[in-house]
Design an enzyme around this catalytic site. Structure first.
Site, PDB file in Angstrom:
ATOM      1  N   HIS A 193       0.827  -1.210   0.000  1.00  0.00           N
ATOM      2  CA  HIS A 193       0.000   0.000   0.000  1.00  0.00           C
ATOM      3  C   HIS A 193       0.857   1.254   0.000  1.00  0.00           C
ATOM      4  O   HIS A 193       2.072   1.218   0.201  1.00  0.00           O
ATOM      5  CB  HIS A 193      -0.936   0.005   1.214  1.00  0.00           C
ATOM      6  CG  HIS A 193      -0.240   0.041   2.542  1.00  0.00           C
ATOM      7  ND1 HIS A 193       0.184   1.213   3.140  1.00  0.00           N
ATOM      8  CD2 HIS A 193       0.113  -0.949   3.409  1.00  0.00           C
ATOM      9  CE1 HIS A 193       0.748   0.954   4.298  1.00  0.00           C
ATOM     10  NE2 HIS A 193       0.736  -0.355   4.480  1.00  0.00           N
ATOM     11  N   CYS A 209       3.323  -5.040   6.696  1.00  0.00           N
ATOM     12  CA  CYS A 209       2.942  -4.811   5.298  1.00  0.00           C
ATOM     13  C   CYS A 209       4.106  -4.169   4.541  1.00  0.00           C
ATOM     14  O   CYS A 209       5.148  -3.864   5.106  1.00  0.00           O
ATOM     15  CB  CYS A 209       1.707  -3.919   5.234  1.00  0.00           C
ATOM     16  SG  CYS A 209       0.221  -4.700   5.915  1.00  0.00           S
TER      17      CYS A 209
END
Length: 311
Positions: A193, A209
């Site tokens: 992201h 992440c």
């Protein structure tokens, strides 16, 4: 054939040859299926206002790779006219050249475009202590533009304990830590992201992440279809051949928790040379150069082997 990063003057010609991908600043043409090395190292003089974080953000480098390439320079105050090394040359990781490949020790992602003529490379933030990023192969499960963020229970509890409580949902916008795009992996809880924080790209900063600059994920997002293979590796040492010479690229090894490792570096190098004996065959190794590169951990490929001359 020498390896180069496409210049602006050559983009139109290269784009016409590499289809359907459009060549961007983070793209490198692969001239053959066995090409090992992409890009080039450059040097630029710092301006008085430059910092490594700002230079990395504007030029496409992560913070720690800038620090590793310039160990004797103050990253926050390099000084007017100081020569700064830009570590833009990379040995490609050992992995199937398909889809996304992320190498944790170099805090860098590679996207191999369909057809094999082009690879894109971007710095990424990975998991910090206690929130290590995973290893293995997975795929892009789904993609979303302007995502809302639903903090998991563990993150809600962490922020509450630090006196910084989070809402149950953060809507799209400048306060959303997911940035403008996200790509969920088929590994529960792991996402590629953007970010609302510029600092942290190329460091151990996330909750496991993979964090990208908003400009980078905006470029990458439309090019990566759902179902794309994602391979996550831990390769601090990489071997490559370019222009008839053997190169070694060295990064600080990371352990299974994403922290700097205390592994047996000599043993790791011996294992690497044994595992890639076909690549090493035919070269006379320079062990001083190997030791220097392993000690420096600069992330910049260096020559460690000259071709053996036939008698």
């Amino acid at each position: 054939m020498s390896v180069f990063r496409p210049t602006l003057a050559g983009l139109a010609m290269v784009a016409s040859l590499v289809s359907p991908a459009v060549v961007q600043a983070n793209d490198y043409v692969l001239h053959s299926a066995d090409q090992d090395v992409i890009g080039e190292v450059q040097v630029r003089a710092a301006r008085y206002e430059d910092t490594f974080a700002d230079l990395g953000s504007s030029l496409g480098y992560g913070y720690l790779e800038m620090v590793a390439a310039n160990p004797a320079i103050d990253p926050w105050l390099p000084g007017e006219g100081t020569e700064i090394t830009l570590p833009g040359q990379h040995v490609l990781p050992v992995a199937e050249r398909e889809g996304v490949v992320i190498n944790l020790p170099e805090f860098r992602m590679y996207y191999f475009h369909k057809g094999g003529e082009l690879v894109s490379s971007y710095p990424v933030g990975i998991g910090r202590e206690g929130w290590s990023s995973p290893l293995g192969q997975t795929r892009i499960l789904r993609k979303q533009e302007k995502p809302s963020w639903y903090p998991p229970k563990s993150i809600l509890e962490e922020h509450a304990a630090n006196g910084d409580p989070l809402p149950a949902v953060v809507p799209p916008g400048p306060d959303n830590p997911m940035g403008p795009f996200k790509m969920n992996l088929a590994m529960s809880g792991y996402v590629i992201h953007g970010t609302n924080k510029k600092f942290g790209i190329g460091t151990r900063v996330s909750h496991g992440c993979f964090r990208m600059r908003n400009e980078d994920i905006t470029e990458l997002f439309p090019q990566v279809p759902v179902g794309t293979t994602v391979t996550i590796v831990n390769q601090p040492y990489k071997l490559g051949v370019m222009d008839g010479l053997l190169y070694l690229e060295v990064h600080t090894p990371l352990d299974e928790h994403g922290m700097p490792s205390t592994l047996d570096k000599q043993g790791a190098i011996q294992q690497l040379l044994a595992e890639q004996s076909d690549k090493v065959s035919g070269f006379k190794l320079d062990w001083k150069a190997i030791r220097d590169l392993v000690y420096a951990e600069s992330g910049i490929p260096g020559v460690i082997g000259q071709p053996v001359r036939p008698i």
